[in-house]
Each structure stands twice: as C-alpha cells, then as structure tokens.
Design a protein around this motif. Structure first.
Motif, PDB file in Angstrom:
ATOM      1  N   MET A 110       0.944  -1.083   0.063  1.00  0.00           N
ATOM      2  CA  MET A 110       0.020  -0.054  -0.057  1.00  0.00           C
ATOM      3  C   MET A 110       0.928   1.209   0.007  1.00  0.00           C
ATOM      4  SD  MET A 110      -2.904   0.926   2.710  1.00  0.00           S
ATOM      5  CE  MET A 110      -4.039   2.588   2.520  1.00  0.00           C
ATOM      6  N   SER A 111       0.797   2.144  -0.910  1.00  0.00           N
ATOM      7  CA  SER A 111       1.438   3.492  -1.091  1.00  0.00           C
ATOM      8  C   SER A 111       1.537   4.492  -0.132  1.00  0.00           C
ATOM      9  CB  SER A 111       1.665   3.865  -2.295  1.00  0.00           C
ATOM     10  OG  SER A 111       0.443   4.305  -2.868  1.00  0.00           O
ATOM     11  N   ALA A 112       2.235   5.237   0.223  1.00  0.00           N
ATOM     12  CA  ALA A 112       2.009   6.254   1.381  1.00  0.00           C
ATOM     13  C   ALA A 112       1.027   7.386   0.538  1.00  0.00           C
ATOM     14  CB  ALA A 112       3.355   6.773   1.895  1.00  0.00           C
ATOM     15  N   ALA A 113       0.148   8.293   1.227  1.00  0.00           N
ATOM     16  CA  ALA A 113      -0.505   9.237   0.756  1.00  0.00           C
ATOM     17  C   ALA A 113       0.331  10.298   0.385  1.00  0.00           C
ATOM     18  CB  ALA A 113      -1.431   9.680   1.792  1.00  0.00           C
ATOM     19  N   PRO A 114       0.357  10.999  -1.076  1.00  0.00           N
ATOM     20  CA  PRO A 114       1.264  11.934  -1.421  1.00  0.00           C
ATOM     21  C   PRO A 114       1.068  13.204  -0.303  1.00  0.00           C
ATOM     22  CG  PRO A 114      -0.948  12.012  -2.774  1.00  0.00           C
ATOM     23  CD  PRO A 114      -1.049  10.910  -1.670  1.00  0.00           C
ATOM     24  N   HIS A 115       2.473  13.759  -0.134  1.00  0.00           N
ATOM     25  CA  HIS A 115       2.472  15.114   0.491  1.00  0.00           C
ATOM     26  C   HIS A 115       1.766  16.087  -0.264  1.00  0.00           C
ATOM     27  CE1 HIS A 115       4.994  13.572   4.044  1.00  0.00           C
ATOM     28  NE2 HIS A 115       5.649  12.769   2.926  1.00  0.00           N
ATOM     29  N   PRO A 116       1.310  17.007   0.357  1.00  0.00           N
ATOM     30  CA  PRO A 116       1.012  18.200  -0.395  1.00  0.00           C
ATOM     31  C   PRO A 116       2.219  19.095  -0.705  1.00  0.00           C
ATOM     32  CG  PRO A 116       0.716  18.684   2.310  1.00  0.00           C
ATOM     33  CD  PRO A 116       1.000  17.234   1.874  1.00  0.00           C
ATOM     34  N   ARG A 117       1.901  19.772  -1.847  1.00  0.00           N
ATOM     35  CA  ARG A 117       3.147  20.545  -2.386  1.00  0.00           C
ATOM     36  C   ARG A 117       3.735  21.392  -1.185  1.00  0.00           C
ATOM     37  NH1 ARG A 117       0.955  23.596  -7.528  1.00  0.00           N
ATOM     38  NH2 ARG A 117      -0.424  24.391  -5.939  1.00  0.00           N
ATOM     39  N   GLU A 118       5.170  21.530  -1.390  1.00  0.00           N
ATOM     40  CA  GLU A 118       5.903  22.107  -0.314  1.00  0.00           C
ATOM     41  C   GLU A 118       6.844  23.306  -0.806  1.00  0.00           C
ATOM     42  OE1 GLU A 118       8.386  19.772   2.916  1.00  0.00           O
ATOM     43  OE2 GLU A 118       9.723  20.281   1.421  1.00  0.00           O
ATOM     44  N   LEU A 119       6.980  24.313  -0.230  1.00  0.00           N
ATOM     45  CA  LEU A 119       7.933  25.193  -0.104  1.00  0.00           C
ATOM     46  C   LEU A 119       9.046  25.113   0.690  1.00  0.00           C
ATOM     47  CD1 LEU A 119       9.148  28.117  -1.001  1.00  0.00           C
ATOM     48  CD2 LEU A 119       7.625  28.836   1.128  1.00  0.00           C
ATOM     49  N   LEU A 120      10.314  25.012   0.345  1.00  0.00           N
ATOM     50  CA  LEU A 120      11.411  24.773   0.868  1.00  0.00           C
ATOM     51  C   LEU A 120      12.203  26.228   1.296  1.00  0.00           C
ATOM     52  CD1 LEU A 120      13.626  23.104   2.506  1.00  0.00           C
ATOM     53  CD2 LEU A 120      14.574  22.725   0.537  1.00  0.00           C
ATOM     54  N   LEU A 121      11.861  26.702   2.376  1.00  0.00           N
ATOM     55  CA  LEU A 121      12.411  28.187   2.536  1.00  0.00           C
ATOM     56  C   LEU A 121      13.958  28.127   3.400  1.00  0.00           C
ATOM     57  CD1 LEU A 121      11.913  31.177   2.344  1.00  0.00           C
ATOM     58  CD2 LEU A 121      11.309  31.049   4.677  1.00  0.00           C
ATOM     59  N   ILE A 122      14.963  28.271   2.352  1.00  0.00           N
ATOM     60  CA  ILE A 122      16.273  28.006   2.737  1.00  0.00           C
ATOM     61  C   ILE A 122      16.814  29.329   3.434  1.00  0.00           C
ATOM     62  CG2 ILE A 122      18.632  27.600   1.958  1.00  0.00           C
ATOM     63  CD1 ILE A 122      17.477  25.724  -0.214  1.00  0.00           C
ATOM     64  N   GLY A 123      17.361  29.062   4.616  1.00  0.00           N
ATOM     65  CA  GLY A 123      18.025  30.305   5.372  1.00  0.00           C
ATOM     66  C   GLY A 123      16.965  30.722   6.333  1.00  0.00           C
ATOM     67  N   GLY A 124      15.608  30.542   6.287  1.00  0.00           N
ATOM     68  CA  GLY A 124      14.621  31.223   7.346  1.00  0.00           C
ATOM     69  C   GLY A 124      15.015  32.659   7.387  1.00  0.00           C
ATOM     70  N   GLY A 125      14.891  33.035   8.643  1.00  0.00           N
ATOM     71  CA  GLY A 125      14.904  34.853   8.789  1.00  0.00           C
ATOM     72  C   GLY A 125      16.257  34.851   9.456  1.00  0.00           C
ATOM     73  N   GLY A 126      16.880  35.987   9.662  1.00  0.00           N
ATOM     74  CA  GLY A 126      18.005  36.189  10.506  1.00  0.00           C
ATOM     75  C   GLY A 126      17.170  36.829  11.643  1.00  0.00           C
ATOM     76  N   GLU A 127      17.978  37.196  12.814  1.00  0.00           N
ATOM     77  CA  GLU A 127      17.623  37.608  14.073  1.00  0.00           C
ATOM     78  C   GLU A 127      17.267  38.966  14.379  1.00  0.00           C
ATOM     79  OE1 GLU A 127      20.980  34.785  16.076  1.00  0.00           O
ATOM     80  OE2 GLU A 127      20.304  36.743  17.491  1.00  0.00           O
ATOM     81  N   MET A 128      17.459  39.872  13.251  1.00  0.00           N
ATOM     82  CA  MET A 128      16.824  41.018  13.202  1.00  0.00           C
ATOM     83  C   MET A 128      15.411  40.998  13.070  1.00  0.00           C
ATOM     84  SD  MET A 128      19.350  42.837  13.801  1.00  0.00           S
ATOM     85  CE  MET A 128      18.941  44.722  13.340  1.00  0.00           C
ATOM     86  N   THR A 129      14.428  42.088  13.406  1.00  0.00           N
ATOM     87  CA  THR A 129      13.232  42.193  13.365  1.00  0.00           C
ATOM     88  C   THR A 129      12.821  42.136  11.858  1.00  0.00           C
ATOM     89  OG1 THR A 129      13.100  43.205  15.324  1.00  0.00           O
ATOM     90  CG2 THR A 129      11.213  43.366  14.063  1.00  0.00           C
ATOM     91  N   LEU A 130      13.327  42.948  11.142  1.00  0.00           N
ATOM     92  CA  LEU A 130      13.100  42.977   9.807  1.00  0.00           C
ATOM     93  C   LEU A 130      13.136  41.455   8.922  1.00  0.00           C
ATOM     94  CD1 LEU A 130      13.840  45.821   7.364  1.00  0.00           C
ATOM     95  CD2 LEU A 130      14.337  43.581   6.639  1.00  0.00           C
ATOM     96  N   SER A 131      14.244  40.945   9.280  1.00  0.00           N
ATOM     97  CA  SER A 131      14.479  39.739   8.608  1.00  0.00           C
ATOM     98  C   SER A 131      13.362  38.704   9.057  1.00  0.00           C
ATOM     99  CB  SER A 131      15.720  39.156   8.885  1.00  0.00           C
ATOM    100  OG  SER A 131      16.058  38.155   8.167  1.00  0.00           O
ATOM    101  N   VAL A 132      13.171  38.646  10.258  1.00  0.00           N
ATOM    102  CA  VAL A 132      11.906  37.790  10.683  1.00  0.00           C
ATOM    103  C   VAL A 132      10.682  38.212  10.010  1.00  0.00           C
ATOM    104  CG1 VAL A 132      10.578  37.314  12.751  1.00  0.00           C
ATOM    105  CG2 VAL A 132      13.057  37.280  13.146  1.00  0.00           C
ATOM    106  N   ASP A 133      10.306  39.507   9.988  1.00  0.00           N
ATOM    107  CA  ASP A 133       9.030  39.612   9.347  1.00  0.00           C
ATOM    108  C   ASP A 133       9.087  39.314   8.031  1.00  0.00           C
ATOM    109  OD1 ASP A 133       7.404  42.620   8.293  1.00  0.00           O
ATOM    110  OD2 ASP A 133       6.718  41.519   9.924  1.00  0.00           O
ATOM    111  N   VAL A 134      10.125  39.670   7.178  1.00  0.00           N
ATOM    112  CA  VAL A 134      10.267  39.078   5.745  1.00  0.00           C
ATOM    113  C   VAL A 134       9.836  37.503   5.704  1.00  0.00           C
ATOM    114  CG1 VAL A 134      11.567  38.869   3.827  1.00  0.00           C
ATOM    115  CG2 VAL A 134      11.588  40.820   5.094  1.00  0.00           C
ATOM    116  N   ALA A 135      10.678  36.833   6.494  1.00  0.00           N
ATOM    117  CA  ALA A 135      10.277  35.349   6.476  1.00  0.00           C
ATOM    118  C   ALA A 135       8.966  34.913   6.830  1.00  0.00           C
ATOM    119  CB  ALA A 135      11.353  34.494   7.407  1.00  0.00           C
ATOM    120  N   VAL A 136       8.374  35.503   7.764  1.00  0.00           N
ATOM    121  CA  VAL A 136       7.062  34.967   8.202  1.00  0.00           C
ATOM    122  C   VAL A 136       6.103  35.347   7.203  1.00  0.00           C
ATOM    123  CG1 VAL A 136       5.075  35.757   9.702  1.00  0.00           C
ATOM    124  CG2 VAL A 136       7.457  35.308  10.705  1.00  0.00           C
TER     125      VAL A 136
END
Length: 772
Positions: free
Chosen positions: A1-27
């Motif tokens: 029995m095959s596994a259920a397919p995953h929904p399409r995925e976004l891979l966000l590399i590098g996430g956000g930096g520690e500065m507020t602006l970088s966090v806001d952009v990543a979110v």
C-alpha cells in the motif's frame, strides 16, 4: 500500500535572521505560501532557528542545515527528495542564503537562478566586471589583499574612493577615503581583516534602488525607491521613500537599464533589488541582489500597490499559476517612507515621545529596540539600527516628511558608557573633507555658488565619537577647505593634548574657560575663523556631552525653542507670495523690477543687497524702498558713508551689516553706523566670540540677526543655540547643502547632551482668542 502523497511544499532556505526585519520578511513569505495551500519547511543554522521562534512557528517543519555551505544544503535536499519528500519550490529571502537556494534548485531541477549567476553578483568585483563587459557604466575597482595594494590603486586612479568587503551586507565595513592617510582607519573597519577587500572609485550621484519580480523568466519592475544615507565616511541607509519622485523619462530610463542589466547577468527567478546612482554622466549601476530590498521595502510596496503579494507572485509564477502584473507601471496613488532612528551614542537613560509615534494613524510599522539601560553603539552599518518608523501618505514628499518628523519627535537621553570620556586619555582627532555639490545653485550679487567643501572634525575615545564639529567651506568667500582642515586638525590636536584640570571638569571650575582662552590665543596666532569654529564645535560638544547638558545650557543661554526662519530667495529664483517672511537677495540688474513685484506683499520683507548698490543705485531705488518699508535692509551699499542717509530715509527699517563683520571691533562699527549687525559664526570663529558681539549689541539696543553661510544641518543647529538672543534667524543655509526640504521653522532637541539636532516637527496650532 503506497503512502499518501504529501501536499506541495515550499522549502525556505535560510529562514530569517535574528533582526526584526528579517523575521518579518520570512514570516510573510511563509504566510503567503500557506495561503496557496503549500506546506512549508524552513532550514537555517541551529542557533538561528532557536533565536527566531516566530519563523519556526509559521512553518510546518524546520531543520538545522547550514546555508553557508551551498553544496551541503543541495545534498541534504536531494536526499530528502530520494525519500519522497521533494519540494515543489525552493526559495530564500536572505542575502547570504541565495547561493544555497540556487544550488538546491538546480540539484532538484526546480525553477531558480543559475548558481554561477548568483555567485557572480554575490562577488562584487565580479559583478562589476560583468556589467562593464556588457556595456554598463561602472566605477573602477580592484581586489586588494593588503594596504600596499590599496595604496597602489589610489595612486593610479582619481579619488575619492570607497573601501568595502568583497562579500558583505548592511554596509558593514564600507567606508569612504579621500587619500592614503584615510586607509588605515578604513581597513580597520573591515569585518574580516584577513580577507581580500575592494577599493573602488567613489560615485558622486543621487542613490536609488529598483524593486521587482521575475515573471516567466523576465524582470518586471514594481517600483523605484529613493535612498537616504548618513554622511560619509560611512554609507548607512537612514531612510527610504517609495516611489521615488522622478521625472517620467528618468524613471523609464532607470527601469530599462536595470531590466537589461538583469538579463545580461543571466538572472531569471524570484525577486530583485538593484542599486544605482544618477550622475551627471548617466546611470551607474551598483550592487545587484536576487531578494527584496531591506529597509522595510517589503511593507512599503504592498501599501503603494494594494493587493500585491511579493512572495506569492514568485510562487504563482514558479507553480505555473496565472500572475496578474501589468506590463507598465501605473501612476501610484499612494506613497510610503521608512526612517531609522539614529540616537546619540551612549547608555540610554530616558526615551520620550515613543507612544505617540507607534499609535500614529499613518504608521504602517514602528519598532524601537532600545530603552533605559541599553547601550547605543555608533551608527556604522545596518546592524547598528535600533528601530524604525514606516508610514504611508498621499505623495512621496509627504511620506518622507512625516517619517522624518515622527522619528525626530522621539527623544533619547544618553550618558557616557562606563565613563568612556573621563579626560584621562588624549582623544584622537579625526578630520574628513568631502566636496559636496549644492542641491541647487545659489546666486547672490557677486557670485554663484555650486559646490562647497564639507568638513567634519571628530574627537574619538576608544573608537567612539565624544565630540563633533561640522562646517562647509566655499571658495567664493575665500574659504579654502583643505587649508581649513589642516588648521583645524593642528589646533584640535594641541587642545586635545592640553592637560588642564579645569578643562576636565574640576569641582567648581568653568569647563569652558580653558577652551575660550585657547581659542583666543589661536585667533591671536592667526588661525582662521572657520577652523576655530570647527574646533570650538567639537570641544563644546564634548564638554556638553560630558556634563550631560545641551550646549545652550552649558553656556547659560536662553533655550532656543522653535526657530522661525526667514525664507531666503537667491537672485533669479521665484519669490513665494504665501505670507512667509522673505529674505530677498538683491544687488543685480533686475532689482527695480523685483522690488516692484513686492509691492503689496503681506509678508515681512528682509532685503539683502550684499553691498551691491552704489550711490546712484540707492537714489534710484529709494522711492520704492520707502514705499515697501522693509523690516530689515541688510548690507545695502558699498560705501558706509551712505548709511546715515539710508537710516533717515527708512525710519521704520532695521539696517544691519553683514559682509566683513567678523570681530568685536567690526561689530561695534556695525552698531554705531548702521544700528544693527548680522552675526555669522563662520566669520567670528564660533559661538563664544559671536556671543560677546551679540551681548554688546543687545546692551546698545541694536538690531540683531543670526545668519549663516551654506552650511550642514549640524552647523546650523549649533548656530541656533544663539537664536534666543536675536531678533531674526536667517538659518536656512542647510537646505542647499542637504536633502532637507525647506520649512518655515524647526525645533531643536533642546534636552539632548551636546549639540541638539534639528527636528522638523509641525508648527504648533495657534490659539485664537475668541472675540468678545
């Protein structure tokens, strides 16, 4: 029995930096992916993942993978794909993660930029070479490995120059140099002193950036942003205005140049942020980035273009969904501006005005990351920012002014950090000189001014500024910038080395007395007035900072309060007829026509002929002048023997002298012959000698005007310490030197230690008494 397919995925590399602006952009990037039904997976360094919980909370999954090693990230993603966890899209919002994003997209055969193209633009000299080879204007640049190579480049090219890291961000380690003597300090600011660095020719022009997105592999411009930076030697951005207020033809040329450059650089995916200068020779391209610009541009753009989703547009395009972006940019109906706080260095003891700013209805975003007890460093890179205000308004000019006003309305009180400036060590003296073009030419009776020399003198303790002076010099007035810089540096070094207990604040001693004596001796020794003023500014600023009081209080002056300005109108410029006090420059062939145009103007008139009239001119213009009855007539004639007749003919007009009034004797002559004087600190040599002249004029009941040359805002604020002693304040010379927009008045941060900064706050509402 095959596994259920995953929904399409976004891979966000590098996430956000520690500065507020970088966090806001990543979110935001994660939220716009979730809105499209995408599952989200964030990678970042383990320590940064732990320090950015808002980013991990916005994602479905997070994994510690170091994006600084692009190959490792690509291998990790390929291994996941083998196990059936293949993303539909690879993306990144951080500058330093873009090579890993490109390498991973290539490894997974997903849409992305070619890794070689990203590597090229991330290596600044390689990007310059590629743009130059493609026919775009570029400054000369050299990769240097040590100071000797840098000096060789300076010797072979025309300065000034800029020293910068070969690969960096946030203007960290970027510094302007004007000659070989500046190199050691510039090299010491580099983040990695062992790594190769760049030295390139300084580009003189207004700075902008272009924001956009790739759709179907082609670049689409979303906006052009005007950039504001602090004065050199550093290049830290202090604010942005979007859209830039540019002529349509210029905007179109900028967009065409940028899109052609992106194509030539083989970039085709995601967002872009391209920096450039508008120079007399044309457009010069700067750094190229495949991410959205910083400075809260990601918040400003959607405000100006309602409904725009920056990251969602990238996702839709990569997933083959319709993208609704017009091919031509419509005229925006809204504008936005961002402004950063730049409080003085030291430990914060109090902050006032913040609550009113963060609750202002026009604010799109506001943050302040310092409070009482926090230490504010010097503002040398984007990493030193302590907060920002982002606003929306109807026009770019209104947005820019509002952002400036709100930031200026927040007051910081600071004290020295751990007694950095105790007086136990001799401060380092630093003098910088930079030719600076005026924002527009300034014409008076005997010359037209186009460029001034900007001089800045700093006293440094442990690398921190503990006292600062700033002036400009104009050769038309006989002010030799390099000579003034040399004089000021020599005098400042002599004063800095002096070991006088009174100067260092002994109990009961006058902290100003030793400085006054030293400057009087310098005057007697022939040191010029501009150099003495520059040195006086720096040392009085230092003394006031150490005392924890503003300069006006240190000297026992009345608080300047709001400084109401005269509006100076150079010869040949249109005269505003909106009721503001006008200072009209005369002394030209069209004086009679100008005077006739002023008949019936309700505003107070101050007329300045700059000694442009002879006896015949006076006799010809006397009937008109009598009818106009100006409030002030400044320097009307070349021959002072005519002054008694002028005063008799214009009994209600204050006559003041300006040209050549530079000493106590000159001031006494002006009071005796004309009944008034215009005091300019650059002529007298600073506040202390000018104060003596104003005190004497006050005692004799003379008219007193406080004037200036074309000077930077700091010098104007310094002169404004004397505004409470004068009848008229002619202190608007900085509007030709800086990008500050002319205003009818300004306030000063009259509580901050040292030299208060100009604050462009709105006029307080006038209360009209009810009629009885």
């Amino acid at each position: 029995m095959s596994a259920a397919p995953h929904p399409r995925e976004l891979l966000l590399i590098g996430g956000g930096g520690e500065m507020t602006l970088s966090v806001d952009v990543a979110v935001q990037a994660l939220e716009q992916a979730r809105a499209r039904g995408l599952r989200t997976h964030v990678t970042n360094r383990a320590d940064t993942l732990a320090a950015t919980p808002a980013v991990t909370a916005a994602a479905d999954t997070a994994t510690a993978v170091d994006f600084a090693r692009p190959g490792d990230t690509a291998d990790w993603a390929a291994g996941r794909a083998t196990d059936g966890e293949r993303p539909a899209l690879v993306f990144g919002v951080r500058e330093m993660a873009q090579e890993a994003v490109a390498a991973t997209a290539q490894a997974l055969e997903l849409p992305g930029n070619p890794p070689a193209a990203v590597r090229r633009i991330r290596t600044k000299d390689a990007c310059r070479a590629a743009l130059a080879a493609a026919g775009f204007r570029q400054p000369a640049v050299r990769v240097c490995r040590d100071a000797s190579e840098a000096r060789a480049f300076l010797a072979a090219t025309a300065g000034p120059w800029v020293v910068k890291p070969r690969d960096g961000a946030d203007s960290a380690g970027v510094r302007k140099v004007t000659g070989p003597d500046d190199l050691p300090a510039a090299l010491a600011q580099l983040p990695d002193r062992e790594a190769p660095f760049l030295v390139e020719e300084f580009v003189d022009g207004r700075e902008f950036s272009v924001e956009g997105v790739f759709v179907g592999g082609s670049p689409r411009v979303l906006a052009v942003t005007a950039k504001e930076k602090l004065p050199p030697p550093y290049f830290v951005e202090i604010g942005h205005v979007l859209p830039a207020d540019l002529p349509e033809e210029t905007r179109r040329s900028v967009e065409e140049t940028v899109t052609a450059a992106l194509t030539a650089l083989e970039l085709c995916f995601g967002l872009f942020h391209v920096e450039l200068w508008l120079t007399a020779e044309g457009i010069v391209l700067g750094e190229v980035h495949v991410r959205i610009g910083g400075g809260w541009i990601h918040r400003m753009l959607p405000h100006v273009r309602p409904g725009l989703e920056l990251y969602g547009t990238v996702y839709d395009d990569a997933l083959g969904l319709p993208v609704d972006l017009p091919t031509a940019l419509p005229i925006p109906e809204r504008a936005a501006a961002a402004r950063y706080f730049a409080p003085p260095e030291g430990r914060v003891t109090a902050v006032s005005g913040w609550d009113a700013v963060r609750t202002h209805p026009a604010v799109l975003h506001a943050e302040l990351r310092v409070g009482p007890g926090d230490v504010v460093p010097g503002f040398r890179s984007g990493g030193d920012r302590v907060g920002a205000v982002v606003v929306g308004a109807a026009t770019p000019a209104e947005a820019r002014e509002l952002a400036r006003e709100l930031v200026a309305s927040v007051r910081f009180t600071v004290e020295p950090v751990d007694a950095v400036d105790t007086g136990d060590a001799v401060p380092e003296v630093r003098v910088d000189l930079e030719p600076r073009p005026l924002t527009s030419s300034f014409r008076i009776s005997h010359m037209t001014i186009e460029t001034v020399d900007h001089l800045r003198l700093r006293l440094l303790q442990g690398g921190r500024t503990v006292g600062e002076g700033e002036i400009t010099a104009d050769s038309g007035y006989g002010q030799d910038g390099p000579a003034i810089a040399a004089e000021a540096e020599a005098l400042a070094r002599t004063l800095a080395a002096a070991r006088d207990d009174a100067h260092h604040g002994a109990d009961g001693a006058d902290p100003v007395a030793p400085l006054r004596a030293a400057l009087e001796k310098a005057a007697a020794d022939g040191v010029g007035a501009p150099a003495r003023m520059l040195v006086e500014m720096a040392f009085l600023d230092r003394a006031a900072r150490r005392a924890g009081v503003p300069v006006w209080r240190l000297l026992g002056l009345p608080e300047p309060g709001r400084v109401r300005l005269l509006h100076t109108v150079p010869i040949g410029e249109d005269i505003p007829l909106d009721g503001r006090p006008l200072k009209i420059k005369l002394g030209g062939a069209d004086d009679e026509q100008i005077l006739r145009s002023l008949l019936g103007v309700p505003a107070p008139l101050i007329l300045d002929a700059n000694r442009g009239w002879d006896r015949q001119d006076w006799e010809r213009l006397r009937p008109l002048l009598a009818e106009l009855a100006p409030a002030v007539l400044e320097d009307p004639v070349r021959d002072p023997a005519l002054l008694p007749a002028i005063r008799a003919a214009l009994p209600g007009t204050a006559v003041v002298l300006d040209e050549g009034i530079a000493t106590a004797g000159d001031a006494a002559f002006a009071v005796g012959t004309a009944g008034g004087l215009n005091v300019k600190l650059m002529r007298f040599g600073g506040i202390l000698p000018a104060l003596d002249a104003l005190t004497d004029a006050t005692e004799k009941g003379a008219a007193r005007m406080l004037g200036c040359f074309l000077e930077p805002p700091r010098a104007i604020a310094y002169a404004a310490q004397l505004a409470g002693l004068c009848d008229w304040s002619d202190l608007d010379g900085h509007f030709w030197v800086s990008d500050d927009r002319p205003v009818p008045s300004y306030g000063l941060d009259s509580d901050a230690p040292g030299i208060p900064r100009i604050a462009y706050t709105p006029e307080p509402a006038r209360r009209e008494a009810a009629a009885i």
